[in-house]
Design an enzyme around this catalytic site. Structure first.
Site, PDB file in Angstrom:
ATOM      1  N   LYS A 123       0.843  -1.204   0.000  1.00 13.03           N
ATOM      2  CA  LYS A 123       0.000   0.000   0.000  1.00 13.03           C
ATOM      3  C   LYS A 123       0.876   1.250   0.000  1.00 13.03           C
ATOM      4  O   LYS A 123       1.852   1.331   0.757  1.00 13.03           O
ATOM      5  CB  LYS A 123      -0.887  -0.033   1.242  1.00 13.03           C
ATOM      6  CG  LYS A 123      -1.949   1.040   1.323  1.00 13.03           C
ATOM      7  CD  LYS A 123      -2.790   0.836   2.584  1.00 13.03           C
ATOM      8  CE  LYS A 123      -3.967   1.789   2.672  1.00 13.03           C
ATOM      9  NZ  LYS A 123      -4.786   1.555   3.901  1.00 13.03           N
TER      10      LYS A 123
ATOM     11  N   SER B 202      -9.737  -1.225   7.139  1.00 12.07           N
ATOM     12  CA  SER B 202      -9.181  -1.064   5.794  1.00 12.07           C
ATOM     13  C   SER B 202      -8.398  -2.244   5.230  1.00 12.07           C
ATOM     14  O   SER B 202      -8.040  -2.212   4.056  1.00 12.07           O
ATOM     15  CB  SER B 202      -8.294   0.171   5.740  1.00 12.07           C
ATOM     16  OG  SER B 202      -9.095   1.299   5.563  1.00 12.07           O
TER      17      SER B 202
ATOM     18  N   SER C 238      -9.708   1.164   2.945  1.00  9.64           N
ATOM     19  CA  SER C 238      -8.898   1.975   2.068  1.00  9.64           C
ATOM     20  C   SER C 238      -7.823   1.196   1.315  1.00  9.64           C
ATOM     21  O   SER C 238      -7.273   1.702   0.328  1.00  9.64           O
ATOM     22  CB  SER C 238      -8.230   3.094   2.867  1.00  9.64           C
ATOM     23  OG  SER C 238      -7.365   2.549   3.837  1.00  9.64           O
TER      24      SER C 238
HETATM   25  N1  GLN Z   1     -13.351   3.115   6.413  1.00  8.25           N
HETATM   26  C1  GLN Z   1     -12.722   3.650   7.593  1.00  8.25           C
HETATM   27  C2  GLN Z   1     -12.466   5.119   7.411  1.00  8.25           C
HETATM   28  O1  GLN Z   1     -12.854   5.641   6.432  1.00  8.25           O
HETATM   29  C3  GLN Z   1     -11.476   2.876   7.914  1.00  8.25           C
HETATM   30  C4  GLN Z   1     -10.296   3.332   7.152  1.00  8.25           C
HETATM   31  C5  GLN Z   1      -9.034   2.582   7.538  1.00  8.25           C
HETATM   32  O2  GLN Z   1      -9.082   1.559   8.207  1.00  8.25           O
HETATM   33  N2  GLN Z   1      -7.910   3.146   7.163  1.00  8.25           N
HETATM   34  O3  GLN Z   1     -11.882   5.750   8.231  1.00  8.25           O
END
Ligand code: GLN
Length: 485
Positions: A79, A178, A154
């Site tokens: 990532k 994420s 994400s």
């Molecule tokens: N979907 C969650 C957010 O928008 C989690 C994102 C993540 O785990 N980086 O914050």
């Protein structure tokens, strides 16, 4: 049989026995990327050229009889929020489009030390804020199972890379789901390790008390292999747990005797797609058939998890993102005056969702609202943690769905942040409590979209989760299915 059909574990034995070379492996994935990456857009910065050079070097060292690392010759996609000193690290943001870190994240160093081969930096929601990878400043990633749908987020690029066979292994990060949510949407296995298990050094901060990097792979066994390589204490991260790296790979095939599985009944009721409920219930039966006992558990404060997370995470983000001011990193919009240089750089460099989070966090921390929102959220966070502690007095792990729905259509929720946030209902509690969570494929919807089974365990129980997942994957083949791409 194409090289892409093998698990990472199998590839490793083929490499060790000399039946294939790392150059052949990397070439096979690179050829695959050349045919499907246009449609999927999982990788922001491909590194196939340097990967092939690395592969050649590893092959040479292998034939010279050198002792090699635990992932020697295997491709890994990472990532684009983990710092790499030889490639840009954009965090999916315009503001860091040209940022080249002067150092490597510990995870990157560990992958190097294990002789893994970096094949690309993967797409993500800007600064890891999102659940669909649509918030990337460089365009969305498409779900390999249905290109009109999101891969989740994400870490959507990492999940899609494994799903579409662009790499057998990938690294993501999980602040509120994420890793697990995109794993569920893309039909792969993804683990959020316990907070402190994997070093955060060089992981660009979103919400520092929640962020954790972790592995994606097809199977629990391959996931264990990657976790062992990236985990362990790091003096450069003050929140790193003082524990040695995991040795999950050596133990993953050992079945668990008399496993006590906690069932979160609230998560199998209203608000969850019927197809998901049916698939999760079938997995509960599979565990029962393998000798596990099912015990109903309650997490009374779980319903507050989304509200709590969406205070805690933006509060931390508003501070962490203050460093992108045009003066130190990345994009600078020149302006005659310092204050307007800051605001013009931030206005142009940061996307809508990131700005929303900064404003939410700044508001919740502001004088007069601080105790009403931020301090209150910390108190509820403790109650959520207490619920888990209590549950784990009677069970070894918890089972439920990873997500309430399968992958939604690109654009479907873009204008409705609240409905996007509500999709994180089952995953954010794990991060608030600092414990470990795993998503594995457990079925498909009638539309052919993958469904994820969520396993949560106490702090530092990753090996138990992976062993349970391996047992399940030994009697099912959901994890082995490939998208029709
Ligand atoms: N979907 C969650 C957010 O928008 C989690 C994102 C993540 O785990 N980086 O914050």
């Amino acid at each position: 049989m194409s090289l892409l059909q093998h698990s990472a574990t199998d590839l490793l034995s083929l490499l060790q026995s000399g039946d294939v070379t790392s150059q052949q492996v990397v070439q096979a994935y690179s050829d695959r990327a050349a045919t499907v990456e246009d449609q999927v857009h999982a990788i922001l910065q491909p590194t196939w050229e340097s990967a092939l050079e690395r592969a050649e070097e590893i092959d040479r060292r292998r034939s010279a009889g050198e002792l090699l690392g635990s992932l020697a010759g295997l491709p890994v996609a990472v990532k684009d929020i983990l710092c790499t000193d030889d490639f840009p690290t954009t965090c999916g943001s315009k503001i860091l489009e040209t940022f080249r870190p002067p150092y490597n994240a510990t995870v990157i160093e560990k992958l190097r030390a294990a002789d893994a081969i970096l094949v690309g930096k993967t797409n993500l929601d800007e600064f890891a804020m999102g659940s669909s990878t649509e918030n990337s400043a460089f365009g969305p990633t498409h779900n390999p199972w249905d290109l009109t749908r999101v891969p989740g987020g994400s870490s959507g690029g990492s999940a899609a890379s494994v799903s579409a066979d662009l790499a057998p292994l990938a690294i993501g990060t999980d602040t509120g789901g994420s890793i697990r949510q995109p794993a569920a949407f893309c039909g792969v296995t993804g683990l959020k390790p316990t907070y402190g298990r994997v070093s955060r050094y060089g992981l660009v901060a979103f919400a520092s008390s929640l962020d954790q990097a972790g592995p994606f792979a097809r199977s629990a066994q391959d996931t264990a292999l990657l976790l062992d390589a990236i985990s362990g204490h790091d003096a450069r991260d003050s929140t790193s747990a003082n524990r040695p790296p995991t040795s999950a790979f050596a133990e993953v095939e050992q079945p668990l005797e008399s496993l006590r599985v906690g069932v979160i009944r609230e998560q199998l009721g209203e608000g969850v797609d019927d197809e998901i409920r049916v698939a999760v219930e079938a997995s509960l039966q599979a565990f029962q058939q393998m000798g596990a006992s099912l015990i109903d558990v309650q997490l009374p404060h779980a319903r507050y998890a989304v509200a709590t997370y969406y205070i805690v995470a933006p509060c931390e983000a508003s501070g962490n993102l203050a460093r992108y001011d045009g003066a130190h990193y990345g994009l600078r919009v020149e302006s005659p005056e310092l204050g307007s240089m800051y605001s013009a750089s931030r206005a142009r460099g940061l996307g809508e969702e990131v700005k929303r989070r900064i404003m939410l966090g700044t508001f919740a921390l502001s004088s007069g609202y601080n105790s009403r929102y931020y301090l209150k959220s910390l108190q509820v966070r403790r109650l959520i943690r207490n619920d888990y502690d209590q549950a784990f007095e009677n069970v070894d792990l918890l089972l439920g769905p990873t997500t309430p729905t399968t992958a939604f259509r690109i654009g479907e929720k873009s204008d409705d942040p609240l409905s996007m946030y509500l999709g994180d209902l089952f995953t954010v509690g794990t991060n608030l409590a600092g414990i470990s969570g795993l998503s594995i494929p457990c079925g498909f919807s009638a539309a052919g979209l993958p469904i994820g089974l969520h396993l949560q365990g106490p702090a530092f129980s990753e090996t138990t989760l992976l062993r349970a997942a391996h047992m399940y994957q030994s009697v099912t083949d959901w994890h082995a299915r490939r998208p029709p791409l």
